[in-house]
Design an enzyme around this catalytic site. Structure first.
Site, mmCIF file in Angstrom:
data_model
loop_
_atom_site.group_PDB
_atom_site.id
_atom_site.type_symbol
_atom_site.label_atom_id
_atom_site.label_comp_id
_atom_site.label_asym_id
_atom_site.label_seq_id
_atom_site.Cartn_x
_atom_site.Cartn_y
_atom_site.Cartn_z
ATOM 1 N N ASN A 176 6.124 10.130 -12.157
ATOM 2 C CA ASN A 176 4.855 9.514 -11.754
ATOM 3 C C ASN A 176 4.921 8.888 -10.362
ATOM 4 O O ASN A 176 3.890 8.702 -9.729
ATOM 5 C CB ASN A 176 4.499 8.453 -12.824
ATOM 6 C CG ASN A 176 3.408 7.534 -12.377
ATOM 7 O OD1 ASN A 176 2.231 7.870 -12.431
ATOM 8 N ND2 ASN A 176 3.783 6.343 -11.901
ATOM 9 N N LYS B 40 1.220 17.666 -3.952
ATOM 10 C CA LYS B 40 0.825 17.723 -5.365
ATOM 11 C C LYS B 40 0.683 19.171 -5.820
ATOM 12 O O LYS B 40 1.004 19.534 -6.944
ATOM 13 C CB LYS B 40 -0.467 16.938 -5.588
ATOM 14 C CG LYS B 40 -0.300 15.433 -5.379
ATOM 15 C CD LYS B 40 0.706 14.851 -6.365
ATOM 16 C CE LYS B 40 0.764 13.341 -6.341
ATOM 17 N NZ LYS B 40 1.663 12.764 -7.323
ATOM 18 N N TYR C 163 -0.545 14.711 1.218
ATOM 19 C CA TYR C 163 -0.638 14.382 -0.212
ATOM 20 C C TYR C 163 -0.990 15.594 -1.088
ATOM 21 O O TYR C 163 -0.255 15.931 -2.020
ATOM 22 C CB TYR C 163 -1.668 13.267 -0.399
ATOM 23 C CG TYR C 163 -1.787 12.748 -1.812
ATOM 24 C CD1 TYR C 163 -0.791 11.947 -2.360
ATOM 25 C CD2 TYR C 163 -2.894 13.049 -2.593
ATOM 26 C CE1 TYR C 163 -0.904 11.454 -3.656
ATOM 27 C CE2 TYR C 163 -3.015 12.560 -3.884
ATOM 28 C CZ TYR C 163 -2.016 11.766 -4.413
ATOM 29 O OH TYR C 163 -2.118 11.282 -5.692
HETATM 30 N N1 LIG Z 1 -4.689 6.202 -8.909
HETATM 31 C C1 LIG Z 1 -5.245 7.354 -8.621
HETATM 32 O O1 LIG Z 1 -6.432 7.424 -8.297
HETATM 33 C C2 LIG Z 1 -4.450 8.635 -8.713
HETATM 34 C C3 LIG Z 1 -5.167 9.840 -8.696
HETATM 35 C C4 LIG Z 1 -4.447 11.029 -8.741
HETATM 36 C C5 LIG Z 1 -3.065 11.010 -8.841
HETATM 37 N N2 LIG Z 1 -2.396 9.823 -8.851
HETATM 38 C C6 LIG Z 1 -0.943 9.860 -8.942
HETATM 39 O O2 LIG Z 1 -0.523 9.005 -9.982
HETATM 40 C C7 LIG Z 1 0.781 8.500 -9.698
HETATM 41 C C8 LIG Z 1 0.766 6.996 -9.842
HETATM 42 O O3 LIG Z 1 -0.077 6.458 -8.858
HETATM 43 P P1 LIG Z 1 -0.770 5.024 -8.944
HETATM 44 O O4 LIG Z 1 -2.187 5.207 -8.669
HETATM 45 O O5 LIG Z 1 -0.337 4.307 -10.160
HETATM 46 O O6 LIG Z 1 -0.137 4.375 -7.617
HETATM 47 P P2 LIG Z 1 0.625 3.015 -7.390
HETATM 48 O O7 LIG Z 1 0.830 2.938 -5.910
HETATM 49 O O8 LIG Z 1 -0.070 1.879 -8.061
HETATM 50 O O9 LIG Z 1 2.012 3.234 -8.134
HETATM 51 C C9 LIG Z 1 2.982 4.107 -7.648
HETATM 52 C C10 LIG Z 1 4.335 3.457 -7.868
HETATM 53 O O10 LIG Z 1 5.340 4.360 -7.410
HETATM 54 C C11 LIG Z 1 6.336 3.576 -6.759
HETATM 55 N N3 LIG Z 1 7.111 4.404 -5.838
HETATM 56 C C12 LIG Z 1 6.707 4.923 -4.667
HETATM 57 N N4 LIG Z 1 7.704 5.634 -4.107
HETATM 58 C C13 LIG Z 1 8.760 5.557 -4.951
HETATM 59 C C14 LIG Z 1 10.068 6.098 -4.944
HETATM 60 N N5 LIG Z 1 10.513 6.850 -3.929
HETATM 61 N N6 LIG Z 1 10.874 5.834 -5.988
HETATM 62 C C15 LIG Z 1 10.460 5.067 -7.025
HETATM 63 N N7 LIG Z 1 9.215 4.532 -7.086
HETATM 64 C C16 LIG Z 1 8.381 4.783 -6.064
HETATM 65 C C17 LIG Z 1 5.576 2.471 -6.057
HETATM 66 O O11 LIG Z 1 6.410 1.370 -5.736
HETATM 67 C C18 LIG Z 1 4.507 2.147 -7.098
HETATM 68 O O12 LIG Z 1 4.907 1.112 -7.971
HETATM 69 C C19 LIG Z 1 1.118 8.988 -8.291
HETATM 70 O O13 LIG Z 1 1.941 10.130 -8.366
HETATM 71 C C20 LIG Z 1 -0.219 9.349 -7.710
HETATM 72 O O14 LIG Z 1 -0.115 10.325 -6.711
HETATM 73 C C21 LIG Z 1 -3.061 8.636 -8.793
#
Ligand SMILES: NC(=O)c1ccc[n+]([C@@H]2O[C@H](COP(=O)([O-])OP(=O)(O)OC[C@H]3O[C@@H](n4cnc5c(N)ncnc54)[C@H](O)[C@@H]3O)[C@@H](O)[C@H]2O)c1
Length: 266
Positions: A77, A147, A143
């Site tokens: 994630n 993905k 991005y």
């Molecule tokens: N929130 C959205 O709208 C959304 C939509 C589509 C996809 N996503 C995907 O869902 C996933 C979670 O996103 P989110 O919205 O919770 O974001 P977020 O930024 O709240 O959480 C992401 C977490 O990943 C951690 N992180 C980043 N790089 C890292 C690394 N190299 N090693 C370990 N941890 C790391 C960050 O510290 C953070 O806590 C991501 O892959 C994101 O691309 C999110």
């Protein structure tokens, strides 16, 4: 026997919700994140362990697995986005997004898969992709490409590791009112505009994603591998349905007096 799960990027946002849901489902969970906040998040989940470090460091990931044990389930994630027009995208920003989203996913998945295979155990992996990997978003830099890469990697792993007893699938979240998108939805105008584009009538929530992930990890989906499921309330399938048509065309079939036979599509 209690199943175990490793969730990356679990300090907050979707990862934290997935970890909480997995624990509630009976998994013993490991939360891994760059952000030390992960320790606090882990301490709020019964039986959970937090690990601070990056998914892009293969040695660190091996150390986590030595410490926690080999999990039955993995949720890749952890992810980052660096917004901005491609013309202005700094190379180091581009590389960091590729490194975390694509390479980090590979490092964690392969490390766990190797250990599962060596132990003769089965496993399930879910990679978190994005609606942005299916169609480009505004100024999303590397991005969407990363993905999309994870989406293909999911299929590649499913094909290679299926015969070894490991299922690999992906969940592609849509417009989610949580995590990295929180600043987007803090703007009421943008929020209303985006919400209006969702056929399901609302923005997605972290628990929408967590439920889909848990289902893909469970035996309820045991015959599914190499799939990517969009959890987007219908946004991506609604592009053409959202386009206007002239009323004269739209009237065909509605008002028999005005109707003329037509085989034309939109
Ligand atoms: N929130 C959205 O709208 C959304 C939509 C589509 C996809 N996503 C995907 O869902 C996933 C979670 O996103 P989110 O919205 O919770 O974001 P977020 O930024 O709240 O959480 C992401 C977490 O990943 C951690 N992180 C980043 N790089 C890292 C690394 N190299 N090693 C370990 N941890 C790391 C960050 O510290 C953070 O806590 C991501 O892959 C994101 O691309 C999110």
């Amino acid at each position: 026997m209690t199943k175990s799960a490793l969730i990356t990027g679990a300090a907050k946002g979707l990862g934290a919700e997935i970890a909480r849901s997995a624990a509630a489902d009976g998994y013993r969970v490991a939360l891994l994140d760059l952000d030390p906040l992960v320790l606090e998040t882990a301490s709020s989940i019964p039986g959970a362990t937090g690990f601070v470090g990056t998914t892009t460091d293969a040695e660190f990931v091996d150390g986590v697995l030595d410490n926690f044990g080999t999990p039955d389930a993995v949720v890749n994630n952890a992810g980052i986005v660096r917004f901005g027009p491609l013309l202005d995208q700094a190379l180091d920003q581009w590389r960091s997004v590729v490194d975390v989203n694509l390479t980090g996913t590979f490092i964690v998945a392969r490390a766990v898969a190797k250990r599962l295979v060596a132990a003769g155990r089965r496993g399930a992996i879910v990679n978190i992709t994005s609606m942005n990997g299916v169609m480009p978003g505004p100024n999303a830099g590397a991005y969407g490409s990363t993905k999309s890469g994870v989406s293909l990697l999911t299929k590649q792993m499913a094909v290679e590791w299926g015969p070894l007893g490991i299922r690999v699938n992906a969940i592609a979240p849509g417009l989610i009112d949580a995590g990295m998108s929180e600043p987007i939805y803090a703007d009421p105008q943008i929020r209303a505009l985006r919400e209006a584009r969702v056929p399901a009538g609302r923005l997605g929530r972290a628990d929408d994603i967590a439920r889909a992930v848990l289902w893909l990890l469970s035996d309820a989906s045991e015959y599914i591998t190499g799939e990517e499921i969009l959890v987007d309330g219908g946004v991506t399938v609604s592009v053409i349905a959202g386009l206007p048509r002239p009323q004269s065309v739209d009237a065909v079939g509605v008002n028999p007096a005005a109707a003329r036979p037509s085989n034309k599509e939109q």
